[in-house]
Design an enzyme around this catalytic site. Sequence first.
Site, PDB file in Angstrom:
ATOM      1  N   ARG A  94      -6.854  -1.374   8.820  1.00  0.00           N
ATOM      2  CA  ARG A  94      -6.584  -2.351   9.889  1.00  0.00           C
ATOM      3  C   ARG A  94      -5.813  -1.666  11.000  1.00  0.00           C
ATOM      4  NH1 ARG A  94      -9.093  -7.491   9.669  1.00  0.00           N
ATOM      5  NH2 ARG A  94      -9.563  -7.890   7.474  1.00  0.00           N
ATOM      6  N   ASN A 110       0.559   7.925   9.679  1.00  0.00           N
ATOM      7  CA  ASN A 110      -0.838   7.710   9.296  1.00  0.00           C
ATOM      8  C   ASN A 110      -1.453   9.040   8.870  1.00  0.00           C
ATOM      9  OD1 ASN A 110      -3.276   6.189   8.966  1.00  0.00           O
ATOM     10  ND2 ASN A 110      -4.023   7.054  10.878  1.00  0.00           N
ATOM     11  N   HIS A 112      -5.115  11.063   8.567  1.00  0.00           N
ATOM     12  CA  HIS A 112      -6.484  11.026   9.081  1.00  0.00           C
ATOM     13  C   HIS A 112      -7.271  12.206   8.528  1.00  0.00           C
ATOM     14  CE1 HIS A 112      -9.664   9.883  11.845  1.00  0.00           C
ATOM     15  NE2 HIS A 112      -9.813  11.153  12.147  1.00  0.00           N
TER      16      HIS A 112
END
Length: 207
Positions: A94, A110, A112
Site C-alpha cells: 500500500r 522501505n 525495494h
Amino acid sequence: MTEPLKIGVLLSGSGTNLQAIIDAVRDDGLPVDIVRVVSSRPDAYGIERARAAGIPAVALNRDVYADPEAADARIVDELRDAGAEYVVMAGYMRKLTPVMLNAFPDRVLNLHPALLPSFKGAHAIADAYQAGVKVTGVTVHFANEDYDKGPIVAQRAVEVREDDALEDLEARIHEVEHVLYPQVLRLVAEGRVKIGEDRKVSIAPVS
C-alpha cells in the site's frame, strides 16, 4: 550497550523479511524491539510469524483502505500506542499517505528489490529480468511521497546469470534482502544513519 530501537513492521504477504528481522534479533543480537506488526491483509502469513514470535499483530482488510488516509491514521495510532520509533515496510503493498509520513518523518524505511532509481514499482524483479540487465539488486531507502524515490540508505548488487530463470533471480534477491534489512536496522539503532541537507544519506563510522 545500544538501546533497542522500537519498530513497527508493515506487511502484506508471507512476511519473510519480518522473519529475517526476528531471527536477527534472536540469533545475532540485533538491537531492535518489534513492538507491533500491521498487515494490510487478514490472510497474510506474516501475521502468523508475528504471533509465533509473541509480537502483537493487527490485521486490516480492503474495506479499511477505502479511505487511505483514515487507514494510515488508524495504523499511526496502533504504532504510537505500541511506542514505535521507526516504521519498517516489509513487503507492504500500500502506498503511504502524508498522514503516516508526517507522523514518522524520515523514520519510515522501505525495501525495494532493484537498484533504485532503476526499475521502480511493484514488478521490479520481473522488469529488470525482462530488460536483460546483467546486474540488479536490492535497495533500502527512506519512504516519502514520491514512490520509490526517498533517500537511499544502502544497496547491494545481485548478478543476473545467463542461465537464470525469473524464479532463480527472485530467490537470490530475497536472500540479499534478508541480510541487508537487518544490517540497515542495526545502523539505524546505533544512530549512524543521517540524512543531510541535500537529502543524501551518510553512514557514520563506528565510534
